[in-house]
Design a protein around this motif. Structure first.
Motif, PDB file in Angstrom:
ATOM      1  N   PRO A  37       0.636  -1.226  -0.116  1.00 33.50           N
ATOM      2  CA  PRO A  37       0.093  -0.007   0.096  1.00 33.50           C
ATOM      3  C   PRO A  37       0.859   1.396  -0.102  1.00 33.50           C
ATOM      4  O   PRO A  37       0.455   2.331  -0.543  1.00 33.50           O
ATOM      5  N   LEU A  38       2.102   1.420   0.629  1.00 25.07           N
ATOM      6  CA  LEU A  38       2.870   2.494   0.458  1.00 25.07           C
ATOM      7  C   LEU A  38       3.266   2.819  -1.013  1.00 25.07           C
ATOM      8  O   LEU A  38       3.239   3.881  -1.473  1.00 25.07           O
ATOM      9  N   PHE A  39       3.382   2.000  -1.790  1.00 31.75           N
ATOM     10  CA  PHE A  39       3.727   1.912  -3.149  1.00 31.75           C
ATOM     11  C   PHE A  39       2.608   2.302  -3.904  1.00 31.75           C
ATOM     12  O   PHE A  39       2.676   3.110  -5.002  1.00 31.75           O
ATOM     13  N   LEU A  40       1.385   1.657  -3.713  1.00 32.26           N
ATOM     14  CA  LEU A  40       0.172   1.732  -4.476  1.00 32.26           C
ATOM     15  C   LEU A  40      -0.721   3.032  -4.035  1.00 32.26           C
ATOM     16  O   LEU A  40      -1.757   3.441  -4.808  1.00 32.26           O
ATOM     17  N   GLY A  41      -0.465   3.686  -2.978  1.00 27.18           N
ATOM     18  CA  GLY A  41      -1.075   4.902  -2.638  1.00 27.18           C
ATOM     19  C   GLY A  41      -2.513   4.623  -1.817  1.00 27.18           C
ATOM     20  O   GLY A  41      -3.183   5.335  -1.916  1.00 27.18           O
ATOM     21  N   THR A  42      -2.679   3.533  -1.423  1.00 26.28           N
ATOM     22  CA  THR A  42      -3.750   3.239  -0.766  1.00 26.28           C
ATOM     23  C   THR A  42      -3.707   3.176   0.634  1.00 26.28           C
ATOM     24  O   THR A  42      -2.847   3.440   1.175  1.00 26.28           O
ATOM     25  N   THR A  43      -4.980   3.010   1.255  1.00 22.22           N
ATOM     26  CA  THR A  43      -4.895   2.997   3.020  1.00 22.22           C
ATOM     27  C   THR A  43      -3.877   1.881   3.334  1.00 22.22           C
ATOM     28  O   THR A  43      -3.972   0.474   2.865  1.00 22.22           O
ATOM     29  N   PRO A  44      -3.105   2.093   4.396  1.00 22.35           N
ATOM     30  CA  PRO A  44      -2.311   1.019   5.162  1.00 22.35           C
ATOM     31  C   PRO A  44      -3.112  -0.166   5.703  1.00 22.35           C
ATOM     32  O   PRO A  44      -4.158   0.098   6.303  1.00 22.35           O
ATOM     33  N   PHE A  45      -2.434  -1.225   5.879  1.00 20.89           N
ATOM     34  CA  PHE A  45      -2.966  -2.290   6.709  1.00 20.89           C
ATOM     35  C   PHE A  45      -3.156  -2.172   8.139  1.00 20.89           C
ATOM     36  O   PHE A  45      -2.114  -1.447   8.587  1.00 20.89           O
ATOM     37  N   PRO A  46      -3.846  -2.978   8.765  1.00 21.08           N
ATOM     38  CA  PRO A  46      -4.081  -2.594  10.092  1.00 21.08           C
ATOM     39  C   PRO A  46      -2.608  -3.005  11.138  1.00 21.08           C
ATOM     40  O   PRO A  46      -1.714  -3.830  10.232  1.00 21.08           O
ATOM     41  N   THR A  47      -2.327  -2.763  12.178  1.00 24.02           N
ATOM     42  CA  THR A  47      -1.225  -3.173  13.037  1.00 24.02           C
ATOM     43  C   THR A  47      -0.779  -4.624  12.947  1.00 24.02           C
ATOM     44  O   THR A  47       0.247  -5.116  12.648  1.00 24.02           O
ATOM     45  N   TYR A  48      -1.792  -5.504  13.075  1.00 30.05           N
ATOM     46  CA  TYR A  48      -1.275  -7.020  12.984  1.00 30.05           C
ATOM     47  C   TYR A  48      -0.809  -7.394  11.659  1.00 30.05           C
ATOM     48  O   TYR A  48       0.112  -8.273  11.901  1.00 30.05           O
ATOM     49  N   MET A  49      -0.782  -6.744  10.748  1.00 23.89           N
ATOM     50  CA  MET A  49       0.039  -7.074   9.635  1.00 23.89           C
ATOM     51  C   MET A  49       1.448  -6.748   9.757  1.00 23.89           C
ATOM     52  O   MET A  49       2.525  -7.441   9.349  1.00 23.89           O
ATOM     53  N   PHE A  50       1.827  -5.583  10.288  1.00 22.99           N
ATOM     54  CA  PHE A  50       3.194  -5.453  10.627  1.00 22.99           C
ATOM     55  C   PHE A  50       3.607  -6.386  11.797  1.00 22.99           C
ATOM     56  O   PHE A  50       4.858  -6.662  11.576  1.00 22.99           O
ATOM     57  N   ILE A  51       2.717  -6.830  12.673  1.00 21.73           N
ATOM     58  CA  ILE A  51       3.300  -7.903  13.506  1.00 21.73           C
ATOM     59  C   ILE A  51       3.609  -9.113  12.887  1.00 21.73           C
ATOM     60  O   ILE A  51       4.587  -9.935  13.327  1.00 21.73           O
ATOM     61  N   LEU A  52       2.742  -9.513  11.922  1.00 24.55           N
ATOM     62  CA  LEU A  52       2.982 -10.835  11.126  1.00 24.55           C
ATOM     63  C   LEU A  52       4.340 -10.518  10.159  1.00 24.55           C
ATOM     64  O   LEU A  52       5.071 -11.630  10.073  1.00 24.55           O
ATOM     65  N   SER A  53       4.632  -9.403  10.060  1.00 23.72           N
ATOM     66  CA  SER A  53       5.714  -9.036   8.932  1.00 23.72           C
ATOM     67  C   SER A  53       7.035  -9.511   9.985  1.00 23.72           C
ATOM     68  O   SER A  53       8.109  -9.783   9.542  1.00 23.72           O
ATOM     69  N   MET A  54       7.098  -9.511  11.588  1.00 25.54           N
ATOM     70  CA  MET A  54       8.225 -10.008  12.238  1.00 25.54           C
ATOM     71  C   MET A  54       8.360 -11.436  12.172  1.00 25.54           C
ATOM     72  O   MET A  54       9.471 -11.945  12.888  1.00 25.54           O
TER      73      MET A  54
END
Length: 83
Positions: A37-54
């Motif tokens: 979404p950072l490159f596509l210009g859309t709304t970012p995903f919720p926080t749990y996606m950042f936790i899954l990235s870990m």
């Protein structure tokens, strides 16, 4: 020594390496989905996606622990053969 080893025998640490690879792959996919979404210009995903990235780092650590366990078993085996 090679003639006594079975081709499909499970060495110590093999399962940990496989689990680590799967967890790393899940984390890598979650990272790609989170960054998209950072490159596509859309709304970012919720926080749990950042936790899954870990999971990427966790998988790397699991696989590394499996490699160390495998190395330790190989050294033990070499010590037994030598003595």
């Amino acid at each position: 020594m090679r003639d006594k080893t079975q081709p499909n025998s499970a060495e110590p640490g093999d399962r940990l390496i496989r689990v680590g690879a799967v967890v790393f792959f899940v984390g890598a996919v979650a990272t790609l989905v989170t960054v998209a979404p950072l490159f596509l210009g859309t709304t970012p995903f919720p926080t749990y996606m950042f936790i899954l990235s870990m999971f990427m780092g966790v998988g790397f650590l699991l696989a590394g622990a499996g490699v160390l366990q495998s190395v330790a078993a190989g050294r033990r085996r070499a010590r037994e053969v030598r003595s």
